[in-house]
Design a protein around this motif. Structure first.
Motif, short mmCIF file in Angstrom:
data_model
loop_
_atom_site.label_atom_id
_atom_site.label_comp_id
_atom_site.label_asym_id
_atom_site.label_seq_id
_atom_site.Cartn_x
_atom_site.Cartn_y
_atom_site.Cartn_z
N ASP A 515 0.85 -1.21 0.00
CA ASP A 515 0.00 0.00 0.00
C ASP A 515 0.87 1.24 0.00
OD1 ASP A 515 -1.83 2.01 0.38
OD2 ASP A 515 -2.99 0.93 1.90
N LEU A 516 1.11 1.79 -1.19
CA LEU A 516 1.98 2.97 -1.28
C LEU A 516 1.36 4.20 -0.66
CD1 LEU A 516 3.11 1.09 -3.73
CD2 LEU A 516 4.28 3.19 -4.36
N ALA A 517 0.03 4.21 -0.53
CA ALA A 517 -0.61 5.35 0.13
C ALA A 517 -0.19 5.43 1.59
CB ALA A 517 -2.12 5.23 0.01
N VAL A 518 -0.10 4.28 2.25
CA VAL A 518 0.38 4.23 3.63
C VAL A 518 1.85 4.63 3.69
CG1 VAL A 518 0.88 2.70 5.57
CG2 VAL A 518 -1.33 2.57 4.43
N VAL A 519 2.62 4.16 2.72
CA VAL A 519 4.05 4.48 2.67
C VAL A 519 4.25 5.99 2.63
CG1 VAL A 519 6.12 4.36 1.21
CG2 VAL A 519 4.75 2.31 1.61
N ARG A 520 3.43 6.68 1.87
CA ARG A 520 3.58 8.13 1.72
C ARG A 520 3.42 8.83 3.06
NH1 ARG A 520 3.42 11.96 -2.68
NH2 ARG A 520 4.73 13.57 -1.81
N GLN A 521 2.60 8.25 3.93
CA GLN A 521 2.35 8.86 5.22
C GLN A 521 3.43 8.57 6.25
OE1 GLN A 521 -1.97 7.38 5.47
NE2 GLN A 521 -1.99 9.28 6.63
N ILE A 522 3.98 7.34 6.24
CA ILE A 522 4.77 6.92 7.40
C ILE A 522 6.26 6.71 7.14
CG2 ILE A 522 2.79 5.88 8.57
CD1 ILE A 522 5.24 3.52 7.09
N ALA A 523 6.65 6.55 5.88
CA ALA A 523 8.04 6.14 5.63
C ALA A 523 8.96 7.31 5.36
CB ALA A 523 8.09 5.16 4.46
N ASP A 524 10.20 7.16 5.80
CA ASP A 524 11.25 8.13 5.49
C ASP A 524 12.02 7.71 4.24
OD1 ASP A 524 10.92 9.64 8.03
OD2 ASP A 524 11.55 7.73 8.88
N HIS A 525 12.11 6.39 4.05
CA HIS A 525 12.92 5.83 2.97
C HIS A 525 12.13 4.69 2.34
CE1 HIS A 525 16.94 5.53 1.09
NE2 HIS A 525 16.68 4.23 1.00
N VAL A 526 12.23 4.54 1.02
CA VAL A 526 11.47 3.51 0.31
C VAL A 526 12.41 2.65 -0.52
CG1 VAL A 526 9.62 3.06 -1.36
CG2 VAL A 526 9.46 5.02 0.16
N CYS A 527 12.21 1.33 -0.45
CA CYS A 527 12.89 0.36 -1.31
C CYS A 527 11.81 -0.35 -2.15
CB CYS A 527 13.65 -0.67 -0.50
SG CYS A 527 14.97 0.01 0.53
N VAL A 528 11.94 -0.30 -3.46
CA VAL A 528 10.96 -0.92 -4.34
C VAL A 528 11.55 -2.21 -4.89
CG1 VAL A 528 9.54 -0.63 -6.41
CG2 VAL A 528 10.09 1.36 -4.98
N MET A 529 10.81 -3.32 -4.69
CA MET A 529 11.28 -4.62 -5.15
C MET A 529 10.37 -5.16 -6.25
SD MET A 529 12.68 -6.68 -1.79
CE MET A 529 13.32 -7.97 -2.87
N GLU A 530 11.01 -5.81 -7.24
CA GLU A 530 10.28 -6.45 -8.34
C GLU A 530 10.99 -7.76 -8.67
OE1 GLU A 530 8.80 -5.64 -12.94
OE2 GLU A 530 10.50 -4.52 -12.12
N LYS A 531 10.25 -8.85 -8.56
CA LYS A 531 10.77 -10.18 -8.90
C LYS A 531 12.11 -10.47 -8.24
CE LYS A 531 8.30 -10.28 -13.32
NZ LYS A 531 8.40 -10.33 -14.80
N GLY A 532 12.19 -10.15 -6.94
CA GLY A 532 13.37 -10.49 -6.16
C GLY A 532 14.47 -9.46 -6.18
N LYS A 533 14.40 -8.49 -7.07
CA LYS A 533 15.45 -7.49 -7.19
C LYS A 533 15.00 -6.15 -6.61
CE LYS A 533 17.68 -9.35 -11.36
NZ LYS A 533 19.02 -9.58 -10.76
N LEU A 534 15.97 -5.42 -6.08
CA LEU A 534 15.72 -4.05 -5.63
C LEU A 534 15.89 -3.14 -6.84
CD1 LEU A 534 15.20 -2.36 -3.05
CD2 LEU A 534 17.66 -2.07 -2.85
N VAL A 535 14.77 -2.57 -7.33
CA VAL A 535 14.83 -1.83 -8.59
C VAL A 535 14.92 -0.33 -8.38
CG1 VAL A 535 13.64 -3.63 -9.89
CG2 VAL A 535 12.30 -1.81 -8.80
N GLU A 536 14.54 0.14 -7.18
CA GLU A 536 14.60 1.58 -6.93
C GLU A 536 14.64 1.82 -5.43
OE1 GLU A 536 12.53 5.73 -8.51
OE2 GLU A 536 12.01 3.80 -9.40
N THR A 537 15.40 2.81 -5.03
CA THR A 537 15.46 3.17 -3.62
C THR A 537 15.72 4.66 -3.49
OG1 THR A 537 16.55 2.67 -1.51
CG2 THR A 537 17.94 2.65 -3.47
N GLY A 538 15.26 5.24 -2.40
CA GLY A 538 15.45 6.66 -2.19
C GLY A 538 14.55 7.17 -1.08
N SER A 539 14.61 8.47 -0.82
CA SER A 539 13.71 9.04 0.16
C SER A 539 12.28 8.95 -0.37
CB SER A 539 14.07 10.50 0.43
OG SER A 539 13.73 11.31 -0.67
N THR A 540 11.32 9.01 0.54
CA THR A 540 9.92 8.88 0.13
C THR A 540 9.54 9.96 -0.88
OG1 THR A 540 9.42 7.96 2.29
CG2 THR A 540 7.56 8.70 0.98
#
Length: 571
Positions: A515-540
């Motif tokens: 739920d990315l809507a929840v992420v927008r509210q609570i997270a400082d940092h986001v890691c996006v995973m697709e098929k086992g790989k980390l495809v994107e990371t950064g501040s929210t």
């Protein structure tokens, strides 16, 4: 002509006559403590081809109202007043024979809980076949596969031969959706139909429902606690509170000008709408600090050291592919990231992306195939048995499924007290005091202590699981879809609680969610995973404002309510 001789034909319905009309509905349950009026004076109207959403928290009466419309109230429940008119016919007290005739081809149902609504000893395909046959529809292998494929299940021929326990939670929900849609009903009652699904699959399923509405004139009664989803997908929204309809109207109008205090609370608490308010404010150049939900943790500019460091983490499972043969499946593929002390890092992605597998390895519940997990400067793979026991006290989980994560044989007091007993903390009196404090923290009455999990709602069970995780005063909490089972108001309360605890105690959260809507509210940092790989990371902010990967963009675009343009005053 008897009621059993009545045939339902969409062409016979006058354009100005409702397909379903509920008038002054009252539903009463007979309990050991006397009669309980669960629904009072409820009313709603659904025209042919229209989508109407009922929103409200657990216990508001929304699911009970829908169950009455399809004649599936529990044995101790009854319609005690009002009317349920289907194409002008009052079915509020129709015979069981008549309701069986209507179910399937006229009224379809997608129930909420896939575990209790799929037969565990029947293959998925057989359960679809039974529905098709019961309604006189073609039920060959190709017909079954088509139904499953339309609900978003890949490799449908193979999936039809599998049992429910071989499906993930999201796949089981999709199977239920397939069964509900299999006979192309004229009215579909969808009770939280996508609560277990990732946002991208959720969009696929809801797009399919919209397609049916357009092509077949199918009307949809959508029951949800996600106001953003309701507003985006429904023509009209009906808000229920404590068994009564408190507000109803066109969805966008109700969102922009909520009149009832309860509706106003729902609008302010819905994560998807909060995310949209933040985006609207940013687009207008408004500072968003004061617009963020109160769950947003305040993080100092000079962050403390890393509490978790994940280095080249890989997990390979052996999958049996025949007698004496196995194939490798890489669930997590060379993932690296760090988690700063006192912050919240979210790992997001679809089912099967590997995010929960990462959480299990961080918790030392799964051994990595390769790579390192460094907690507070120490490689967790080097810990001996005593050190792992100490590690368990400092790192605690909150699991996704509140039905499976609590022991049904333990009452709530024993459940929350157990970590204190295992770690030999305090005496009986001090432990009881601690349990009472924890129940207060998660907004459960202290009388809950003597109850058992089967006596609680899903949201209440999840709050018990959170209380248990907090019992040992951990430093790091791994939240695996920890709020996905909660209504938006309870969800907001729990996220507020987690943020307050983080602020007061310096807690660190690793938040696994789709739920990315929840992420927008609570997270400082986001890691996006697709098929086992980390495809994107950064501040929210960076990930939401400037996503680099198409996969991340697809996840963001699939947030319910993302397409709603709310006026600034709603923010």
């Amino acid at each position: 002509m008897t009621t059993s001789d009545v045939s339902f034909n969409e062409a016979d319905i006058p354009a100005d006559r409702p397909l379903l009309e509920i008038r002054d509905l009252a539903i009463t349950f007979d309990t050991s403590g006397g009669e309980v009026k669960a629904v009072r004076n409820a009313h709603l109207t659904i025209m042919p081809g229209e989508t109407v959403a009922i929103v409200g928290e657990s216990g508001s009466g929304k699911s009970t109202t829908a169950l009455a419309a399809i004649g599936l109230l529990p044995g101790n429940g009854r319609v005690s007043g009002g009317q349920i008119l289907l194409d002008g016919e009052d079915i509020s007290n129709a015979s069981e024979k008549r309701m069986i005739e209507l179910r399937g081809s006229t009224i379809g149902m997608v129930p909420q809980d896939p575990m209790s609504n799929l037969n565990p000893v029947w293959k998925i395909g057989y359960q679809v076949k039974e529905t098709l046959r019961a309604n006189g529809q073609p039920s060959g292998p190709e017909d079954i596969a088509k139904v499953l494929a339309e609900a978003g299940l890949p490799d449908a021929h193979r999936r039809a031969k599998q049992y429910p326990h071989e499906f993930s939670g999201g796949m089981r929900q999709r199977a239920l959706i397939a069964i509900g849609l299999s006979c192309q009903p004229r009215l579909l009652i969808a009770d939280e139909p996508t609560s277990a699904l990732d946002v991208t699959v959720q969009r696929q399923i809801l797009d399919h429902l919209e397609g049916m509405t357009a092509e077949l004139g199918t009307a949809v009664l959508l029951i949800t606690h996600d106001l953003g989803l309701a507003a985006e997908r429904a023509d009209k929204v009906v808000v229920m509170y404590r068994g009564q309809v408190v507000e109803a109207g066109p969805s966008l109008e109700l969102l922009r000008n909520p009149r009832h205090p309860y509706t106003q609370r729902l609008v302010s608490s819905a994560p998807s709408l909060a995310s949209r308010r933040i985006q609207v404010a940013k687009d207008l150049g408004i500072e968003t600090d004061e617009l963020l939900a109160p769950t947003e943790a305040v993080v100092e500019a000079n962050l403390p050291d890393d509490v978790l460091e994940i280095k080249d983490l890989t997990k390979v499972f052996k999958l049996r592919s025949g007698v004496g043969r196995a194939t490798d499946f890489t669930a997590v593929d060379n993932v690296s990231f760090t988690v700063k002390r006192g912050t919240t890092t979210a790992i997001v992605g679809e089912s099967g992306s590997g995010k929960s597998t990462v959480a299990q390895m961080v918790l030392n519940l799964l051994p990595p195939t390769s790579g390192k997990i460094i907690f507070d400067g120490v490689d967790t793979s080097t810990l001996n048995r005593k050190e792992i026991f100490a590690f368990r006290r400092r790192v605690q989980p909150i699991f996704q499924d509140p039905y499976g994560s609590l022991d049904p044989m333990y009452n709530i007091f024993r459940t929350i007290e157990e970590p204190l007993r295992v770690h030999k903390i305090g005496d009986k009196a001090s432990r009881e005091k601690k349990v009472r404090e924890l129940l207060d923290q998660v907004a459960l009455p202290q009388s809950t202590m003597r109850r058992y999990p089967n006596e609680l709602s899903g949201g209440q069970r999840q709050r018990v699981a959170i209380a248990r995780a907090l019992a040992l005063d951990p430093e790091v909490i791994i939240c695996d879809e920890a709020v996905s089972a909660l209504d938006v108001l309870v969800q907001a309360q729990v996220l507020n609680l987690l943020a307050d605890l983080q602020s007061n105690l310096g807690l660190t959260y690793l938040f696994i969610t789709h739920d990315l809507a929840v992420v927008r509210q609570i997270a400082d940092h986001v890691c996006v995973m697709e098929k086992g790989k980390l495809v994107e990371t950064g501040s929210t902010d960076d990930v939401f404002d400037s996503p680099r990967q198409d996969y991340t963009k697809a996840l963001l675009n699939a947030i319910p309510g993302a397409r709603l343009m709310l006026p600034p005053e709603v923010a």
